[in-house]
Write a protein that holds these residues in place. Structure first.
Motif, PDB file in Angstrom:
ATOM      1  N   ARG A 243      48.022  27.113  53.641  1.00 60.93           N
ATOM      2  CA  ARG A 243      46.651  27.594  53.440  1.00 60.93           C
ATOM      3  C   ARG A 243      46.013  27.963  54.781  1.00 60.93           C
ATOM      4  O   ARG A 243      45.235  28.915  54.868  1.00 60.93           O
TER       5      ARG A 243
ATOM      6  N   ARG B  97      49.467  38.385  52.093  1.00 65.35           N
ATOM      7  CA  ARG B  97      48.180  37.917  51.594  1.00 65.35           C
ATOM      8  C   ARG B  97      47.535  39.065  50.839  1.00 65.35           C
ATOM      9  O   ARG B  97      47.352  40.164  51.394  1.00 65.35           O
TER      10      ARG B  97
ATOM     11  N   HIS C  46      47.307  31.338  55.670  1.00 70.81           N
ATOM     12  CA  HIS C  46      46.601  32.307  54.835  1.00 70.81           C
ATOM     13  C   HIS C  46      45.265  32.685  55.468  1.00 70.81           C
ATOM     14  O   HIS C  46      44.888  33.865  55.532  1.00 70.81           O
ATOM     15  N   ASP C  47      44.545  31.685  55.990  1.00 71.34           N
ATOM     16  CA  ASP C  47      43.242  31.942  56.602  1.00 71.34           C
ATOM     17  C   ASP C  47      43.351  32.700  57.921  1.00 71.34           C
ATOM     18  O   ASP C  47      42.395  33.371  58.335  1.00 71.34           O
TER      19      ASP C  47
ATOM     20  N   PHE D 264      49.836  33.455  48.467  1.00 67.32           N
ATOM     21  CA  PHE D 264      50.680  34.559  48.913  1.00 67.32           C
ATOM     22  C   PHE D 264      51.430  35.194  47.752  1.00 67.32           C
ATOM     23  O   PHE D 264      51.772  34.520  46.773  1.00 67.32           O
TER      24      PHE D 264
END
Length: 226
Positions: free
Chosen positions: A143, A224, A146-147, A195
């Motif tokens: 996560r 993403r 992802h950010d 994802f």
């Protein structure tokens, strides 16, 4: 200490950093066909002049060099000062930072809101770096990656296919701790982190001249969503 919602990520990973890194380590990675091929796959999808983060970059070989030679803006982070000293020589056009994974998250010193915010990236690669996390931490780490990505950004990940949590193994004269995952579990935790998996490859690999049995490495090529 909470770090942007990733408070369970352990801040001290110095035990995983190689204290002595040299030609033998570089030779092993340059022979790692899966890592080289994964870099080429990423390059085929990246727009010109993209910002690329190598998470656990080691000595910068082969991935940082691949990306920089293709004209991308490359940033590498690693815990090992010795590895980074070599990386700066191998890839002088890239920027390198001695940092752990939690330093990159929101509130960390290199993350959003931190004193040295690196910003977002068009691509992040984590080839054989997230395998050093205990299983309980992988979902949070993903996560965090992802950010770090811009919407539509690419993520290249490699994991050890197997069934073990925080297991001590020998690697080029060092003992490191790694976690292995059944393939279905890797896919699940990656998609749960937001994802889309575009492709996957699998390779058998063992460091040269070590007597270690080959491991099965799983490479996921992800995006993403925009």
């Amino acid at each position: 200490m909470g770090v942007g919602g990733y408070e369970d990520i352990q801040l001290d990973r110095t035990g995983q950093a190689f204290r002595t890194i040299g030609d033998r380590h570089d030779e092993a990675l340059l022979r790692e066909d899966g890592r080289v091929a994964a870099g080429r796959r990423l390059l085929a999808r990246l727009p010109a002049g993209s910002r690329v983060l190598d998470l656990g970059c080691g000595t910068g070989l082969p991935t940082c060099r691949q990306m920089a030679e293709a004209g991308h803006e490359v940033t590498g982070v690693d815990l090992s000062a010795g590895a980074l000293a070599l990386a700066r020589r191998h890839v002088p056009r890239a920027a390198f930072h001695q940092a752990g994974i939690a330093d990159l998250w929101t509130g960390g010193r290199l993350g959003a809101g931190g004193p040295h915010d690196l910003g977002r990236f068009d691509a992040v690669v984590a080839f054989s770096s997230l395998v050093t996390l205990p299983r309980a931490e992988l979902a949070q780490a993903l996560r965090g990656v992802h950010d770090l990505l811009r919407p539509g950004g690419l993520f290249g990940l490699s994991m050890v296919e197997g069934d073990g949590d925080d297991v001590a193994i020998p690697f080029l004269g060092h003992i490191i701790r790694v976690s292995g995952y059944p393939r279905a579990d890797v896919r699940q935790v990656v998609t749960d982190a937001g994802f889309v998996i575009l492709e996957e490859d699998s390779y058998a690999y063992a460091p040269p001249a070590t007597g270690v049995l080959p491991e099965r490495q799983l490479f996921l090529h992800c995006r993403r969503p925009a």
